[in-house]
Design an enzyme around this catalytic site. Structure first.
Site, PDB file in Angstrom:
ATOM      1  N   ASN A  45      13.615   1.169   8.629  1.00 42.93           N
ATOM      2  CA  ASN A  45      12.159   1.373   8.592  1.00 42.93           C
ATOM      3  C   ASN A  45      11.563   0.050   8.125  1.00 42.93           C
ATOM      4  OD1 ASN A  45       9.570   2.282   8.323  1.00 42.93           O
ATOM      5  ND2 ASN A  45      10.083   4.049   7.055  1.00 42.93           N
ATOM      6  N   ARG A  93      12.732   2.970  13.241  1.00 40.93           N
ATOM      7  CA  ARG A  93      11.447   3.664  13.289  1.00 40.93           C
ATOM      8  C   ARG A  93      10.392   2.692  13.826  1.00 40.93           C
ATOM      9  NH1 ARG A  93       7.980   6.252   8.400  1.00 40.93           N
ATOM     10  NH2 ARG A  93       6.443   7.220   9.748  1.00 40.93           N
ATOM     11  N   HIS A 112       2.797  10.060  12.678  1.00 37.21           N
ATOM     12  CA  HIS A 112       3.630  10.999  11.901  1.00 37.21           C
ATOM     13  C   HIS A 112       4.401  11.949  12.816  1.00 37.21           C
ATOM     14  CE1 HIS A 112       0.714  10.702   8.226  1.00 37.21           C
ATOM     15  NE2 HIS A 112       1.748   9.897   8.054  1.00 37.21           N
ATOM     16  N   LEU A 140       0.898  15.918   4.311  1.00 39.46           N
ATOM     17  CA  LEU A 140      -0.032  15.398   3.305  1.00 39.46           C
ATOM     18  C   LEU A 140       0.708  14.448   2.371  1.00 39.46           C
ATOM     19  CD1 LEU A 140      -1.844  18.783   2.444  1.00 39.46           C
ATOM     20  CD2 LEU A 140      -2.389  17.157   4.268  1.00 39.46           C
ATOM     21  N   ARG A 194      -7.208   5.759   2.787  1.00 38.89           N
ATOM     22  CA  ARG A 194      -7.976   5.726   4.042  1.00 38.89           C
ATOM     23  C   ARG A 194      -9.064   6.794   4.034  1.00 38.89           C
ATOM     24  NH1 ARG A 194      -2.755   6.092   7.733  1.00 38.89           N
ATOM     25  NH2 ARG A 194      -1.555   4.919   6.228  1.00 38.89           N
ATOM     26  N   ASP A 202      -3.248   8.001  -6.077  1.00 40.30           N
ATOM     27  CA  ASP A 202      -2.186   8.984  -6.338  1.00 40.30           C
ATOM     28  C   ASP A 202      -2.801  10.309  -6.785  1.00 40.30           C
ATOM     29  OD1 ASP A 202      -0.034  10.499  -7.576  1.00 40.30           O
ATOM     30  OD2 ASP A 202       1.131   8.658  -7.369  1.00 40.30           O
ATOM     31  N   GLY A 258       4.513  14.320   0.312  1.00 40.65           N
ATOM     32  CA  GLY A 258       4.268  14.273  -1.143  1.00 40.65           C
ATOM     33  C   GLY A 258       3.334  15.345  -1.680  1.00 40.65           C
ATOM     34  N   GLY A 273       1.844  17.832   0.097  1.00 40.31           N
ATOM     35  CA  GLY A 273       2.111  19.128   0.721  1.00 40.31           C
ATOM     36  C   GLY A 273       3.266  19.843   0.038  1.00 40.31           C
ATOM     37  N   GLU A 274       4.286  19.054  -0.378  1.00 40.66           N
ATOM     38  CA  GLU A 274       5.474  19.650  -0.995  1.00 40.66           C
ATOM     39  C   GLU A 274       5.274  19.902  -2.486  1.00 40.66           C
ATOM     40  OE1 GLU A 274       8.958  17.235   0.015  1.00 40.66           O
ATOM     41  OE2 GLU A 274       8.105  16.932   2.001  1.00 40.66           O
ATOM     42  N   GLU A 281      12.179  12.173   7.660  1.00 40.68           N
ATOM     43  CA  GLU A 281      12.042  11.372   8.878  1.00 40.68           C
ATOM     44  C   GLU A 281      13.314  10.586   9.187  1.00 40.68           C
ATOM     45  OE1 GLU A 281       8.413  10.264   6.890  1.00 40.68           O
ATOM     46  OE2 GLU A 281       7.400  10.139   8.829  1.00 40.68           O
TER      47      GLU A 281
HETATM   48  P1  ADP Z   1       4.109   8.326   2.027  1.00 40.92           P
HETATM   49  O1  ADP Z   1       2.979   8.708   2.938  1.00 40.92           O
HETATM   50  O2  ADP Z   1       3.934   6.980   1.408  1.00 40.92           O
HETATM   51  O3  ADP Z   1       5.496   8.595   2.572  1.00 40.92           O
HETATM   52  P2  ADP Z   1       4.628  10.571   0.274  1.00 40.92           P
HETATM   53  O4  ADP Z   1       4.794  11.600   1.310  1.00 40.92           O
HETATM   54  O5  ADP Z   1       5.793  10.188  -0.561  1.00 40.92           O
HETATM   55  O6  ADP Z   1       3.901   9.272   0.794  1.00 40.92           O
HETATM   56  O7  ADP Z   1       3.458  11.074  -0.686  1.00 40.92           O
HETATM   57  C1  ADP Z   1       3.073  10.288  -1.787  1.00 40.92           C
HETATM   58  C2  ADP Z   1       1.955  10.976  -2.515  1.00 40.92           C
HETATM   59  O8  ADP Z   1       2.338  12.319  -2.838  1.00 40.92           O
HETATM   60  C3  ADP Z   1       1.676  10.320  -3.856  1.00 40.92           C
HETATM   61  O9  ADP Z   1       0.735   9.302  -3.747  1.00 40.92           O
HETATM   62  C4  ADP Z   1       1.142  11.464  -4.657  1.00 40.92           C
HETATM   63  O10 ADP Z   1      -0.261  11.479  -4.505  1.00 40.92           O
HETATM   64  C5  ADP Z   1       1.728  12.703  -4.044  1.00 40.92           C
HETATM   65  N1  ADP Z   1       2.721  13.311  -4.913  1.00 40.92           N
HETATM   66  C6  ADP Z   1       4.005  12.990  -5.073  1.00 40.92           C
HETATM   67  N2  ADP Z   1       4.594  13.771  -6.001  1.00 40.92           N
HETATM   68  C7  ADP Z   1       3.633  14.615  -6.448  1.00 40.92           C
HETATM   69  C8  ADP Z   1       3.577  15.668  -7.422  1.00 40.92           C
HETATM   70  N3  ADP Z   1       4.661  16.027  -8.113  1.00 40.92           N
HETATM   71  N4  ADP Z   1       2.399  16.302  -7.579  1.00 40.92           N
HETATM   72  C9  ADP Z   1       1.333  15.963  -6.865  1.00 40.92           C
HETATM   73  N5  ADP Z   1       1.295  14.989  -5.959  1.00 40.92           N
HETATM   74  C10 ADP Z   1       2.425  14.311  -5.746  1.00 40.92           C
END
Ligand code: ADP
Length: 397
Positions: free
Chosen positions: A8, A90, A179, A208, A240, A280, A328, A330-331, A382
């Site tokens: 990547n 990727r 994505h 997300l 963004r 974040d 991040g 979403g999970e 991914e």
């Molecule tokens: P990328 O798009 O860079 O791959 P990720 O899918 O890893 O990003 O998502 C990163 C974002 O997820 C972080 O900026 C944060 O806002 C959010 N995140 C990560 N862990 C948590 C958590 N435990 N609780 C809430 N939000 C989180």
């Protein structure tokens, strides 16, 4: 062993994983950062034999691959003894040309570079890494897996902007979506978690992360997605803006803000960062909990936009079987998931509060048993998907 080196790459960084495609196990992973910053290159390696992090001069992507190979050798696990059978790259933008994973030859590599016109921040770095990796591993097949490819199934009405036809054609302006690797793997894993055939399911996937997009998927095919010509369109993201009236851009330009500044503002200084000072969500959530009005408003704006698309894709699909949260936020954002799903009971979507609040690491259902729409959290992967698509391509060719 059926290992794939998944690469990547960016303009100044290369992240990689060596994945055993059958088990999904990571045999090693690492990254090289600050490529081209004289003397400040950072090389990080994590393997079975231990971890290392060094600073060294990494003038270009070729030097980065040489450093990666050297890290494996120094750890006592030479990279050519890991059973690697393919290198999966990727690639963010495949334009109209690439609708599936593609074996890279010189012509494919050149086309990826030409597509830099559509993805100036991404494709040049991919090209540099592809050239360097092919020189280091000339005997292995190299496969390009594209973020845009999954969305090439969108119908014309979904990907066409209402512009002058000649202007749009001359400049290649249409919606591509991004994505795609994540939307594809997550929708497939959601189907398999439910034990349902992918072909029979309507799904809405919300990816997300720092970047964010939603995808309407019918029978395993993307039929609409929120990102467009570039990854700027759609949802509110970490930095963004997502959707904004194009007229606001003319307004800024006429008031003397330069094109580059507008670009920087919308792509790097907007979203959560612009509205709250942090990109974040964890910071935004903490600030909102302590009564910060800007943070509370940012969450409301984020949720409002996500709900807007959820409703839109219910219309596009004519209802859905699943709503799937990934990446991040979403999970890891049960609070966001609850806010986004609130008030959708009219169409049969009902979260189970305790399932939603429970922490877990695998795919899981978070809707109530009597919910007509099954809501899931499915971790995205991914890299595993790139490994799998790479192996599938070489097995079929
Ligand atoms: P990328 O798009 O860079 O791959 P990720 O899918 O890893 O990003 O998502 C990163 C974002 O997820 C972080 O900026 C944060 O806002 C959010 N995140 C990560 N862990 C948590 C958590 N435990 N609780 C809430 N939000 C989180």
């Amino acid at each position: 062993m059926n290992a794939v080196l998944v690469v990547n790459s960016g303009s100044s960084s290369i992240k990689y994983q060596v994945i055993d495609e059958r088990s999904g196990a990571r045999l090693a992973q690492g990254l090289v950062e600050r490529i081209g910053e004289s003397g400040r290159g950072r090389v990080v390696y994590k393997g079975t034999a231990g971890d290392s992090a060094t600073e060294q001069d990494i003038p270009d992507h070729s030097a980065a691959f040489a450093a990666i190979v050297e890290e494996f050798r120094a750890a006592g696990t030479p990279i050519d003894e890991l059973g690697i059978v393919a290198v999966g790259h990727r690639v963010v933008h495949g334009g109209r040309d690439f609708i599936a994973p593609t074996l890279i030859d010189d012509a494919v590599a050149e086309r990826i570079l030409e597509l830099a016109e559509l993805a100036p921040l991404h494709n040049p770095g991919h090209y540099a890494a592809i050239v360097a990796a092919r020189a280091v591993f000339p005997e292995l097949p190299h496969i390009a897996v594209f973020d845009t490819a999954f969305h090439q199934s969108m119908p014309e009405r979904a990907y066409t902007y209402a512009l002058d036809r000649d202007l749009a054609a001359d400049h290649g302006i249409r919606r591509y979506g991004f994505h795609g690797i994540s939307h594809q793997v997550v929708s497939r894993r959601a189907a398999s978690h439910l034990g349902m055939p992918l072909e029979s399911l309507k799904q809405i996937v919300l990816h997300l992360g720092n970047g964010a997009s939603i995808c309407a998927i019918d029978g395993g095919r993307s039929v609409d997605t929120s990102m467009g010509l570039t990854p700027l369109e759609g949802l509110v993201m970490g930095t963004r803006s997502g959707n904004i009236d194009a007229g606001a851009i003319f307004h800024l330009l006429r008031r003397g803000v330069s094109v580059d500044e507008v670009d920087e503002q919308l792509n790097k200084r907007a979203g959560f960062l612009g509205m709250t000072g942090s990109n974040d969500f964890r910071d935004v959530r903490a600030a909102a909990a302590s009564g910060d009005e800007a943070a509370n408003l940012a969450i409301e704006v984020y949720v409002h936009r996500a709900r807007h698309y959820l409703g839109a894709y219910l219309a596009v699909l004519g209802g859905t079987d699943t709503v799937v949260f990934t990446a991040g936020l979403g999970e890891n954002g049960p609070d966001l998931r609850e806010l986004i799903c609130a008030g959708f009971e009219w169409c049969g979507l009902k979260l189970d509060p305790s399932r939603n609040a429970a922490t877990g690491s695998g795919a899981r259902v978070i809707s109530a048993d009597d919910s007509a729409i099954t809501v899931l959290v499915v971790p995205t992967d991914e890299e595993a998907e790139i490994a799998q698509q790479s192996i599938a391509l070489i097995a079929s060719s």
